[in-house]
Structures are given as structure tokens and as C-alpha cells.
Enzyme design. Structure first.
Site, PDB file in Angstrom:
ATOM      1  N   SER A 295       0.847  -1.200   0.000  1.00 32.59           N
ATOM      2  CA  SER A 295       0.000   0.000   0.000  1.00 32.59           C
ATOM      3  C   SER A 295       0.874   1.239   0.000  1.00 32.59           C
ATOM      4  CB  SER A 295      -0.948  -0.006   1.202  1.00 32.59           C
ATOM      5  OG  SER A 295      -1.929  -1.015   1.037  1.00 32.59           O
TER       6      SER A 295
ATOM      7  N   GLY B  30       4.254   0.951   1.246  1.00 36.74           N
ATOM      8  CA  GLY B  30       5.631   0.479   1.095  1.00 36.74           C
ATOM      9  C   GLY B  30       6.568   0.840   2.243  1.00 36.74           C
ATOM     10  N   HIS B  31       6.018   1.150   3.427  1.00 37.10           N
ATOM     11  CA  HIS B  31       6.873   1.580   4.538  1.00 37.10           C
ATOM     12  C   HIS B  31       7.293   0.438   5.456  1.00 37.10           C
ATOM     13  CE1 HIS B  31       5.778   5.477   3.140  1.00 37.10           C
ATOM     14  NE2 HIS B  31       6.437   6.094   4.087  1.00 37.10           N
ATOM     15  N   ASP B  32       7.007  -0.784   5.082  1.00 35.51           N
ATOM     16  CA  ASP B  32       7.339  -1.914   5.955  1.00 35.51           C
ATOM     17  C   ASP B  32       8.814  -1.876   6.379  1.00 35.51           C
ATOM     18  OD1 ASP B  32       5.993  -4.747   6.700  1.00 35.51           O
ATOM     19  OD2 ASP B  32       8.172  -4.944   6.457  1.00 35.51           O
TER      20      ASP B  32
ATOM     21  N   GLY C 145      -1.409  -1.003   4.990  1.00 37.47           N
ATOM     22  CA  GLY C 145      -0.528  -1.645   5.959  1.00 37.47           C
ATOM     23  C   GLY C 145      -0.591  -0.978   7.324  1.00 37.47           C
TER      24      GLY C 145
ATOM     25  N   ILE D 284      -6.690  -6.181   1.780  1.00 33.52           N
ATOM     26  CA  ILE D 284      -7.657  -5.170   2.208  1.00 33.52           C
ATOM     27  C   ILE D 284      -7.773  -4.137   1.100  1.00 33.52           C
ATOM     28  CG2 ILE D 284      -8.154  -3.354   3.876  1.00 33.52           C
ATOM     29  CD1 ILE D 284      -6.133  -5.495   5.573  1.00 33.52           C
TER      30      ILE D 284
ATOM     31  N   TYR E 216       6.293  -1.921  13.690  1.00 29.04           N
ATOM     32  CA  TYR E 216       7.742  -1.721  13.685  1.00 29.04           C
ATOM     33  C   TYR E 216       8.384  -3.104  13.530  1.00 29.04           C
ATOM     34  CZ  TYR E 216       6.753   3.000  15.503  1.00 29.04           C
ATOM     35  OH  TYR E 216       6.301   4.288  15.685  1.00 29.04           O
TER      36      TYR E 216
END
Ligand SMILES: Cc1cc2nc3c(=O)[nH]c(=O)nc-3n(C[C@H](O)[C@H](O)[C@H](O)COP(=O)(O)OP(=O)(O)OC[C@H]3O[C@@H](n4cnc5c(N)ncnc54)[C@H](O)[C@@H]3O)c2cc1C
Ligand SMILES: *[C@@H]1O[C@H](CO)[C@@H](O)[C@H](O)[C@H]1NC(C)=O
Ligand SMILES: *[C@@H]1O[C@H](CO)[C@@H](O)[C@H](O)[C@H]1NC(C)=O
Ligand SMILES: *[C@@H]1O[C@H](CO)[C@@H](O)[C@H](O)[C@H]1NC(C)=O
Ligand SMILES: *[C@@H]1O[C@H](CO)[C@@H](O)[C@H](O)[C@H]1NC(C)=O
Ligand SMILES: *[C@@H]1O[C@H](CO)[C@@H](O)[C@H](O)[C@H]1NC(C)=O
Ligand SMILES: *[C@@H]1O[C@H](CO)[C@@H](O)[C@H](O)[C@H]1NC(C)=O
Ligand SMILES: *[C@@H]1O[C@H](CO)[C@@H](O)[C@H](O)[C@H]1NC(C)=O
Length: 539
Positions: free
Chosen positions: A112, A114-116, A184, A242, A478
Site C-alpha cells: 500500500s 511500502g513503509h514496511d 498496511g 484489504i 515496527y
């Protein structure tokens, strides 16, 4: 014969070395990109190459792939690459992607924003495709009912902007960084400056549209309350795709007040921080004061110290804030000049460090510089003793800590009132504050990234004596693979419980039971996805 195999080898060698983009999938020999694409086009003829689908042959492949990777550690040439990136422009294109990935034995990585933290939305060790939802980002606000439908690919800055456009007294209690993806972010909890007043973003979800492992589009009613519970904080990627969330918005006053006050160690920074620990969770719930600290000055010239910044959002005007601070935290010595009144939406720009940007900065998906970083999280239930801070400062004076930042975010208020099992996010009453440990480094230093990661592990070990234990709680958003990984998503419940209870405490078992019902074949999986726990089964 010999010559033939040598030239074949040569072809393979040049293929691999000339195109670092080649997926590991190619080496494992199995899936055929062409037949996957054919499968898609048989179901729907709208999967246009180099527009909705990007293969390694398409000119925009690298741009589309890398534009969605926030942590640059996972955009290196040696990172495993997807066979195809798919960017649907219509929700009806999502079920075919799920069905065809399954049919062709491909992993799916849903992206979504991309900050994983571990690159889970862009990287897999198994042959995979990326389903990038960035084009599914409509936001539909209904001021009258105080609700909104938001598609997963929207970023939270867009949501904040659209809410403020619709009403000056509505808001949403989610994260600080404006480029986080709704998909996410909400799936893992989502907290920010409104946490003490209103709880988490996920606490305000009232409906969702999700594509399950069979390619069905479900809403709250058709998915049932177990799956709906699991989606709200159980972390992305375990239960389905989702498509959108429906949320309740929250009220805010037209004027809020912000401040950032820095104290060095010479200005009693340690004592103030030590004291903050036992009061910030107990402040009036209109008052959120987090603390951010890092090294400032220079170790070489001998004036290094720690800058301890008290960074606050107050839901009201400056006069009320000053009297509240005088009563609750006079030691900080807050004065009117430290404070600034503004609207809530302006405060979202203030908190991500761009107070002077125009509001439409919130709509910009590439507003923030991408970074190389490693992070970890903790929860604190007893104040850290004063003497222990000395050891933290010493670690922050080490060479690798030049780009290190530690953030303490106060809990209490509304967080104490919500039951630990209301949604999968379990960190409620009993927590004084949460910690995020971060270390950043530069491209030039990336060859030595292990050095920084090792330093981060050392800091985390040091904190271990002072934070929650058994489990040592952590925040799923995190994400930290050091806590333990599934073996390519194929791990027993018992083994996954090691990290599963850190993230979800007592809710992990229920998540695994829901998983067994909605995705018994474990199609949606990654290194830290919820494993299925089969129950009610004889033997
Ligand atoms: C700079 C920065 C600041 C941050 N600040 C905050 C903060 O203030 N508060 C906070 O709570 N968190 C914060 N986070 C953490 C953030 O909440 C998580 O990284 C979150 O998972 C990001 O969501 P995303 O959609 O951008 O990420 P993605 O990388 O796209 O996704 C994260 C995970 O969810 C899965 N996923 C994504 N979309 C979907 C979907 N539509 N359906 C199912 N699964 C999906 C992915 O496969 C992946 O496993 C921050 C992160 C960064 C990098
Ligand atoms: C194919 O996708 C388009 C939108 O991209 C949609 O309008 C159409 O209904 C889809 N067709 C089928 C058969 O699902
Ligand atoms: C390509 O995709 C975009 C949306 O990303 C769409 O607006 C555009 O019309 C598409 N182009 C073609 C040629 O289909
Ligand atoms: C990529 O191009 C090569 C050479 O033209 C071709 O053989 C191959 O099938 C193409 N792959 C895809 C996925 O289009
Ligand atoms: C630091 O704290 C001590 C004792 O609490 C106090 O006497 C002193 O004035 C403070 N110094 C500063 C710079 O605030
Ligand atoms: C350290 O010294 C440098 C110059 O010598 C100065 O610019 C800087 O502000 C000082 N930093 C601190 C934290 O005192
Ligand atoms: C988004 O932000 C980046 C970085 O600040 C900037 O370079 C870019 O021009 C911005 N894009 C838009 C559309 O404003
Ligand atoms: C998963 O583990 C089971 C049991 O150990 C094994 O039979 C199966 O082959 C594994 N599957 C994969 C994909 O590795």
C-alpha cells in the site's frame, strides 16, 4: 555436448549478471511469467503491459518497483525481485491477481504505502509478484455521520488533508509520517499524536472490504466478526488483500497548540526525561508529550551531548496548555514563546518536520526522503532508573550512533480504557510508554550496514533490563525479523509464538485460529505472517 553446456552456462551467467533484476524465481526454474499474465488476461482484458502489469522486460519496471520501497536497504541490486508488479486501477482487478498467483504457485506481496520496516511488501525469498495498490486511493468523507471510506492505497496525509477540507473539527488518530499507506498502517494498529485522547486508528475501523484467499470480496457482514477482529491490528498480509476501510472520524478543537523544547544533558535533560516517564502517561488526555533524543554536537571536538526534545500536541489553546503544564510538569519551564497555535491539520505537518510547507504537501507520496535504517520497539511498564540513562548516553556516543534516534511515546488516557483483546493490538493499560529505537545511515555507508544493525542490537540488549519482559512486547508495525522468522511462511504455531506473543501477547492464539479458518492453505504468508492453528479437529 561439452561445448553446448558451456555456452548454456554462459547464457545463464550473462542473464544473471547483466540483469540484476532477474528474480530468484528464475533460478528456481518454475513459474512462467507469461502463463501468469495469460491467466490474468483470461479473467480480465484490462491488465495492460507497462501500465497495470510490469514485467522485467517493461521499461518502467524498476521505477514502479523501487518507487514503492521506503527503506532503501530493500532496494539494492541483490534484493530478490518480483516477476511482475501489478498496479490495479479498479478493485475488480484484485481477485484475478489472487487467483492466478495461487494457481501458478507464486507468492503475493501486497503493497500500500511500502513503509514496511523489513521490506515485507516488496521482497520474498520465494518466486513472487507484487500487488501494489497505489492507484486504489479514493477517499470518501461523510461529515454528517463522521465517517469515511478510504481505499488502501491512499496515504494518511491524503486522508488528513481530505478530512480537514471537509471539516475543521474532524480528525483521525493515526500515524505521524504523511506517506504511510492506509492498507498496511491500519492493519497493524496505527498510532500518533491523538493516541492518548482517541486510541489507535484501528480502534476506529467499522467496516472493511477484503479479498480472501479464494478471490471473494467480503465486507464486515459477509466476513464475520472473527476475521473483522483479526484485520484490525493483526498486521497486514496474513488474511487477505484489504481494499478499503470504513472508519469513524474523531472530533478535534479548531485550535490546537504544539511545542518542541530541547534540553541537553547540561540543561538537566536526563533528570527531565527520567521524571517525564512517571508523569506523561498520567497527564490530561488532551496533552500528548513525546520525547525524542539523539546525539548532538561532536565527539571529536569534545562537545557531544544528548538533545532531549519534548515534542507535544495539546488539544486546546495556549493559555490552557500553559496552566496545565505549570501544574503537571513545571520542571520543563515551558513558556508561551515555545508554543504555537494552529489547526489540527497544520499540526500534522508540524509533527513530520515540515511546518512551513503548504497543506497540499500532505498529498505528496514522495514528500519524504527515503532512508537506510533498522528499527526496534519496546514497551515500558516501570520507569527506567536514573542511573541507567548513563549507559544509554554512552551507546549514543559510539561511532555507529551518529544517525540514531530514540522516541518515547506516552500511553495512558484512552489507551487504558480499551480492553487488551478488543482488537489484536494488546498494548494497553499498564504501559507507561512505548519506545522506538532507530538507526539511520547513508548510501556511502551502506556497504557497512551490518555495523549499524549490530549496534542497534546492542542498544536493544541494553534496554532489555528495563522494559517489558515475558514477553518483551513489540509493535507489529515496527516489524523486526530479529524477533524470529517463519521458515518461508511454513512454521509451526509454537515456533511462531516466539515473535507472535511479543507482538500480540494473548491475542496471538486467536489470530492463528482465525487464520486456520479463513486461509487454511496459508496462501497469504510471509516471514512473520500469522500461521494457521487448526483446532476443533480430532487428532
Ligand atoms: C517513516 C516512517 C514513519 C512511521 N510512523 C509511524 C507512526 O507514526 N505510527 C505508526 O503506527 N506507525 C508508523 N510507522 C510504521 C508503519 O505503520 C508501518 O510501516 C506500516 O505497516 C506501513 O504501512 P504501508 O502500507 O505504508 O506499508 P507496506 O509496506 O505497504 O505494508 C506493510 C505490511 O502490510 C501488508 N499490506 C500492505 N497493504 C495491505 C493491504 N491492502 N492488505 C493486506 N496487507 C497489506 C504488506 O504486505 C506488509 O506486510 C512508520 C513507518 C515509517 C517508515
Ligand atoms: C475487468 O476490469 C474492469 C476494470 O478495470 C471492470 O470494469 C470489469 O468489470 C472487469 N471484468 C470482469 C469480467 O471482471
Ligand atoms: C495507464 O494507467 C493509467 C492509470 O495508472 C491510466 O490513467 C491510463 O489511461 C492508462 N493508459 C492506457 C494506455 O491504458
Ligand atoms: C522478455 O523478453 C525476452 C526476449 O525478448 C522474451 O524471451 C521473454 O519471453 C520476455 N518475458 C516476458 C515476461 O515478457
Ligand atoms: C536542574 O535541576 C536542579 C535540581 O532539580 C535545579 O536546581 C537546577 O536549577 C536545574 N538546572 C537547569 C539548567 O534547569
Ligand atoms: C559544538 O561545537 C560546534 C562548533 O565548535 C557548534 O557549532 C555546536 O553548536 C556545538 N554543539 C553543541 C551541542 O554544543
Ligand atoms: C513531492 O516532494 C518532493 C520532495 O520534496 C518534490 O521533489 C516533488 O516535487 C514533490 N511533488 C509534488 C507533486 O509536489
Ligand atoms: C512445510 O512443512 C511441512 C512439515 O514440515 C512439510 O511437509 C511441507 O513440505 C513444507 N512446505 C513447504 C512449502 O516448505
Amino acid at each position: 555436448m561439452v561445448n553446448l553446456s558451456i555456452s548454456l552456462l554462459f547464457i545463464f551467467f550473462t542473464l544473471f549478471s547483466s540483469s540484476s533484476l532477474l528474480a530468484r524465481a528464475t533460478s528456481s526454474g518454475s513459474p512462467d511469467t507469461q502463463s501468469f499474465l495469460q491467466c490474468l488476461s483470461l479473467r480480465n482484458n484490462t491488465f495492460i503491459p507497462n501500465n497495470i502489469t510490469y514485467t522485467q522486460n517493461d521499461s518502467s519496471y524498476s521505477t514502479v518497483l523501487n518507487s514503492g520501497i521506503f527503506n532503501l536497504r530493500f532496494a539494492s541490486p541483490s534484493t530478490p525481485k518480483p516477476l511482475v508488479v501489478i498496479t490495479p486501477i479498479d478493485e475488480s482487478q484484485v481477485p484475478p491477481v489472487v487467483e492466478c498467483s495461487k494457481e501458478h504457485g507464486l507468492q503475493i506481496r501486497i503493497r500500500s504505502g511500502g513503509h514496511d520496516y523489513e521490506g515485507a511488501s516488496s521482497v520474498s525469498q520465494l518466486p513472487f509478484v507484487i500487488l501494489d495498490l497505489l492507484n486504489l486511493r479514493s477517499i470518501d468523507i461523510d461529515v454528517e455521520s463522521g465517517t469515511a471510506w478510504v481505499q488502501s492505497g491512499a496515504i494518511i496525509g491524503e486522508l488528513y488533508y481530505r478530512i480537514a477540507e471537509a471539516s475543521p473539527t474532524l480528525a483521525f488518530p493515526a500515524g505521524v509520517c504523511p506517506t504511510l499507506g492506509i492498507g498496511g498502517h491500519f492493519a497493524g494498529g496505527a498510532y500518533g499524536t491523538l493516541l492518548r485522547k482517541h486510541g489507535l486508528g484501528a480502534d476506529h475501523i467499522i467496516d472493511a472490504h477484503v479479498v480472501d484467499a479464494n478471490g471473494r470480496i467480503l465486507d464486515r457482514e459477509s466476513m464475520g466478526e472473527d476475521l473483522f477482529w483479526a484485520l484490525r491490528g493483526g498486521g497486514g498480509a496474513s488474511f487477505g488483500v484489504i481494499l478499503s476501510w470504513k472508519v469513524n472520524l474523531v472530533p478535534v478543537p479548531e485550535t490546537v497548540t504544539v511545542f518542541s523544547v530541547q534540553r541537553t544533558l547540561q540543561q538537566n535533560g536526563t533528570e527531565l526525561l527520567h521524571h517525564w516517564q512517571s508523569i506523561a502517561h498520567d497527564f490530561h488526555e488532551d496533552l500528548f508529550v513525546r520525547v525524542i533524543f539523539s546525539r548532538i554536537g561532536s565527539v571529536e571536538t569534545g562537545n557531544a551531548t544528548i538533545g532531549v526534545t519534548f515534542n507535544s500536541l495539546f488539544l486546546g489553546g495556549v493559555d490552557r496548555l500553559l496552566s496545565m503544564m505549570q501544574e503537571s510538569f513545571p520542571e520543563l519551564g515551558l513558556v508561551r514563546e515555545d508554543c504555537e497555535e494552529m489547526s489540527w491539520v497544520e499540526s500534522t505537518l508540524y509533527f513530520n518536520g515540515f511546518p512551513t510547507q503548504p497543506l497540499d504537501f500532505l498529498l505528496n507520496r514522495t514528500a519524504l526522503d527515503k532512508r537506510y535504517f533498522k528499527a526496534k520497539s519496546d514497551y515500558v511498564t516501570q520507569p527506567i532508573p536514573l542511573a541507567a540513562f548513563e549507559g544509554i548516553w554512552n551507546l549514543l556516543y559510539e561511532e555507529e550512533a551518529a544517525g540514531a534516534v530514540v522516541i518515547f511515546a506516552p500511553y495512558g488516557g484512552r489507551m487504558n480504557e480499551i480492553s487488551k483483546s478488543a482488537i489484536p493490538f494488546p498494548h494497553r493499560a499498564g504501559n507507561l510508554y512505548s519506545i522506538q529505537h532507530l538507526v539511520y545511515w547513508n548510501a556511502e555507508d551502506n556497504a557497512e550496514s551490518e555495523k549499524y544493525i549490530t549496534w542497534m542490537r546492542k542498544l536493544y540488549r541494553y534496554f532489555g533490563a528495563y522494559v517489558s519482559k515475558s514477553p518483551r512486547a513489540a509493535y507489529i508495525n515496527y516489524k523486526d525479523y530479529d524477533l524470529g522468522q517463519n521458515n518461508l511462511g511454513n512454521t509451526s504455531f509454537a515456533k511462531a509464538s516466539i515473535w507472535g506473543t511479543d507482538y500480540f501477547n494473548g491475542n496471538f492464539k486467536r489470530l492463528a485460529q482465525v487464520k486456520a479458518v479463513v486461509d487454511p492453505g496459508n496462501f497469504f504468508r510471509n516471514e512473520q505472517s500469522i500461521p494457521p492453528l487448526y483446532y476443533n479437529r480430532k487428532n
